[in-house]
Scaffold this motif. Structure first.
Motif, short mmCIF file in Angstrom:
data_model
loop_
_atom_site.label_atom_id
_atom_site.label_comp_id
_atom_site.label_asym_id
_atom_site.label_seq_id
_atom_site.Cartn_x
_atom_site.Cartn_y
_atom_site.Cartn_z
N TYR A 5 0.83 -1.21 0.00
CA TYR A 5 0.00 0.00 0.00
C TYR A 5 0.86 1.26 0.00
O TYR A 5 0.55 2.24 -0.67
CB TYR A 5 -0.94 0.01 1.21
N VAL A 6 1.95 1.22 0.76
CA VAL A 6 2.85 2.37 0.82
C VAL A 6 3.44 2.62 -0.57
O VAL A 6 3.54 3.76 -1.03
CB VAL A 6 3.95 2.14 1.87
N GLU A 7 3.82 1.55 -1.25
CA GLU A 7 4.39 1.68 -2.60
C GLU A 7 3.35 2.25 -3.57
O GLU A 7 3.66 3.10 -4.41
CB GLU A 7 4.88 0.33 -3.09
N LYS A 8 2.10 1.80 -3.46
CA LYS A 8 1.03 2.32 -4.32
C LYS A 8 0.80 3.80 -4.07
O LYS A 8 0.60 4.58 -5.01
CB LYS A 8 -0.26 1.54 -4.10
N ILE A 9 0.83 4.21 -2.81
CA ILE A 9 0.63 5.61 -2.47
C ILE A 9 1.78 6.46 -3.01
O ILE A 9 1.57 7.53 -3.59
CB ILE A 9 0.47 5.79 -0.94
N LYS A 10 3.02 5.99 -2.85
CA LYS A 10 4.17 6.71 -3.38
C LYS A 10 4.08 6.84 -4.90
O LYS A 10 4.37 7.90 -5.46
CB LYS A 10 5.46 6.01 -2.99
N ASN A 11 3.69 5.77 -5.56
CA ASN A 11 3.55 5.79 -7.01
C ASN A 11 2.47 6.79 -7.44
O ASN A 11 2.66 7.56 -8.38
CB ASN A 11 3.23 4.39 -7.53
N LEU A 13 1.42 9.43 -5.79
CA LEU A 13 1.88 10.80 -5.54
C LEU A 13 2.89 11.26 -6.59
O LEU A 13 2.84 12.41 -7.04
CB LEU A 13 2.47 10.91 -4.14
N SER A 14 3.79 10.37 -7.00
CA SER A 14 4.76 10.76 -8.02
C SER A 14 4.08 10.99 -9.36
O SER A 14 4.42 11.93 -10.09
CB SER A 14 5.86 9.72 -8.14
N GLU A 15 3.10 10.15 -9.71
CA GLU A 15 2.34 10.36 -10.95
C GLU A 15 1.55 11.65 -10.89
O GLU A 15 1.48 12.39 -11.88
CB GLU A 15 1.41 9.17 -11.20
N ARG A 17 2.24 14.33 -9.15
CA ARG A 17 3.18 15.44 -9.24
C ARG A 17 3.60 15.67 -10.69
O ARG A 17 3.67 16.81 -11.16
CB ARG A 17 4.41 15.15 -8.38
#
Length: 64
Positions: A5-11, A13-15, A17
């Protein structure tokens, strides 16, 4: 499991941005065109809804 889930959230947010960095404010001409198209769509959908209501009223013979 929570690492996924953390990886999905980071992905996400980067998309997000990246999308925000390439967006721009529309010109007045583009804004007016979008407003006209939206208004026309609303009128068409409203007319279709009115016609369906009128046909239903004529077929069923009852009021709203």
């Amino acid at each position: 499991m929570s690492g996924n889930y953390v990886e999905k959230i980071k992905n996400f947010l980067s998309e997000s941005r990246r999308v925000l960095l390439v967006t721009r404010k529309p010109s007045w001409k583009e804004y007016k065109l979008a407003a006209k198209i939206t208004g026309l769509g609303m009128i068409i959908i409203g007319t279709i809804g009115l016609l369906i209501t009128m046909i239903g009223y004529l077929v069923m013979g009852t009021g709203l």
